[in-house]
Design a protein around this motif. Sequence first.
Motif, short mmCIF file in Angstrom:
data_model
loop_
_atom_site.label_atom_id
_atom_site.label_comp_id
_atom_site.label_asym_id
_atom_site.label_seq_id
_atom_site.Cartn_x
_atom_site.Cartn_y
_atom_site.Cartn_z
N GLN A 1 47.94 -66.10 -11.68
CA GLN A 1 46.77 -65.30 -12.03
C GLN A 1 46.24 -65.71 -13.41
OE1 GLN A 1 47.97 -61.34 -11.24
NE2 GLN A 1 45.92 -60.62 -10.74
N GLU A 2 47.18 -65.87 -14.37
CA GLU A 2 46.79 -66.23 -15.73
C GLU A 2 46.16 -67.62 -15.76
OE1 GLU A 2 50.34 -65.70 -17.98
OE2 GLU A 2 50.19 -63.51 -17.88
N ARG A 3 46.75 -68.53 -14.96
CA ARG A 3 46.23 -69.90 -14.91
C ARG A 3 44.80 -69.87 -14.37
NH1 ARG A 3 49.05 -72.65 -11.10
NH2 ARG A 3 50.93 -71.72 -11.93
N THR B 1 55.81 -65.41 -10.59
CA THR B 1 54.98 -66.58 -10.24
C THR B 1 53.55 -66.14 -9.98
OG1 THR B 1 55.90 -66.40 -8.03
CG2 THR B 1 56.67 -68.25 -9.37
N ARG B 2 53.39 -64.96 -9.34
CA ARG B 2 52.04 -64.49 -9.05
C ARG B 2 51.27 -64.23 -10.36
NH1 ARG B 2 52.85 -59.69 -6.06
NH2 ARG B 2 54.33 -60.87 -4.81
N GLN B 3 52.01 -63.66 -11.28
CA GLN B 3 51.37 -63.35 -12.57
C GLN B 3 50.96 -64.65 -13.27
OE1 GLN B 3 53.78 -61.05 -15.16
NE2 GLN B 3 52.05 -60.29 -16.35
N ALA B 4 51.86 -65.65 -13.24
CA ALA B 4 51.58 -66.94 -13.88
C ALA B 4 50.35 -67.59 -13.24
CB ALA B 4 52.80 -67.85 -13.76
N ALA C 1 42.69 -67.44 -14.43
CA ALA C 1 41.78 -66.82 -15.40
C ALA C 1 41.37 -67.83 -16.46
CB ALA C 1 42.48 -65.61 -16.03
N LYS C 2 42.34 -68.69 -16.87
CA LYS C 2 42.08 -69.69 -17.91
C LYS C 2 41.07 -70.72 -17.41
CE LYS C 2 46.03 -70.18 -20.47
NZ LYS C 2 47.31 -70.93 -20.60
N GLN C 3 41.25 -71.12 -16.10
CA GLN C 3 40.36 -72.14 -15.54
C GLN C 3 39.04 -71.54 -15.07
OE1 GLN C 3 42.89 -73.68 -12.51
NE2 GLN C 3 43.96 -75.09 -13.89
N TYR D 1 41.19 -65.84 -8.47
CA TYR D 1 42.57 -65.92 -8.05
C TYR D 1 42.72 -65.40 -6.62
CZ TYR D 1 47.47 -64.72 -7.54
OH TYR D 1 48.73 -64.59 -7.06
#
Length: 307
Positions: A72-74, A67-70, A76-78, A82
């Motif tokens: 983080q990716e979200r 979940t932390r990784q998800a 980065a996209k926005q 983080y």
Amino acid sequence: MKKLISLFMLITGFATAGYAQTATEATASVWDDPMLTFYVAIGFIFIVVLLVLLVAVYMLQVINAMTRQAAQERAAKQGVVYKPEPSIFAKLWNQSNDFVPVEKEADIMLDHNYDGIRELDNHLPPWWKWLFNFTIGWSVVYLIFYHVTNTLPLSGQEYQNEVAYAQEQALKMKASSPVAAIDETSVKFVTDAQALADGKQTFMNNCASCHRQDGGGDIGPNLTDEYWLHGASINEVFKVVRNGVQGTNMIAWEGFISPEKMQNVSSYLLTLQGTNPANPKKPQGELVKPATTLPANADSVKVQASL
Ligand code: HEC
């Protein structure tokens, strides 16, 4: 397999209760303990629960990492920075301690100054207050159960219960094994050939050195005549054999010879009555005929016993 189980029991700590008790009894082994299956089952359940817990914690960590990784990716996209959520444990830790952050310590600084030593006015940590409240609640429960409704026994009563239980068990054991429980009141004059042959064996091994093989007496008194120092009944003879005579060479045989064997040897030596061995020791004590009337077949018993 046995080694494995005992290791297993040692690891789980369940061995202590059953082990300690049985280890002191030379005759009973751990493997005869009726509670053994129970201890093993409890130990097994304990280990299984431990393994399940370990797996659960591991799974939780994996899920957390994912979940932390998800997140983080979200982020980065926005295009936002983080900031990880604190873990459940961290939250719990903060909640139960409620520390004042270091930056805000100036607010709780006291005015005193002891040669440069300052003091913070920290409040009690919440975990301590919870524990304190719990002890108050517990004392109320304790008071009600132990002193108001008397539902549970106090330590004095508990001790008495245990003593009563132990006495009950001892009585049960005595009742279930009459042979082991023979004493001077319940001892019988046994006449069957096997018991008397066993008695003779015991006599030759342990008693003949002082009372002579034929019972004619040497260091110990003549056991074939009708003169007795301590009585001629099977009960009195058994008592002397078991307890010995203090201050003489006649030791107490209890602990060296089983109660059954003491009964056999006492019976055997009474069959020696009137056998008139050569060169007997001169009579000691009073003239008493054995209260144990030798059975009608006493002669054949004697013959059998002397075989
Ligand atoms: C080391 C010597 C010794 C040994 C071994 C010994 N005794 Fe004795 N026994 C004595 C002596 C001494 C007395 C007399 C005690 C007294 O003065 O009251 C005695 C007394 C007795 C008496 C009482 C006799 C009476 O007149 O009332 C009996 C019964 C007896 N022994 C049986 C046995 C038996 C059974 C054994 C073997 C299991 C045995 N003894 C082994 C020395 C011995």
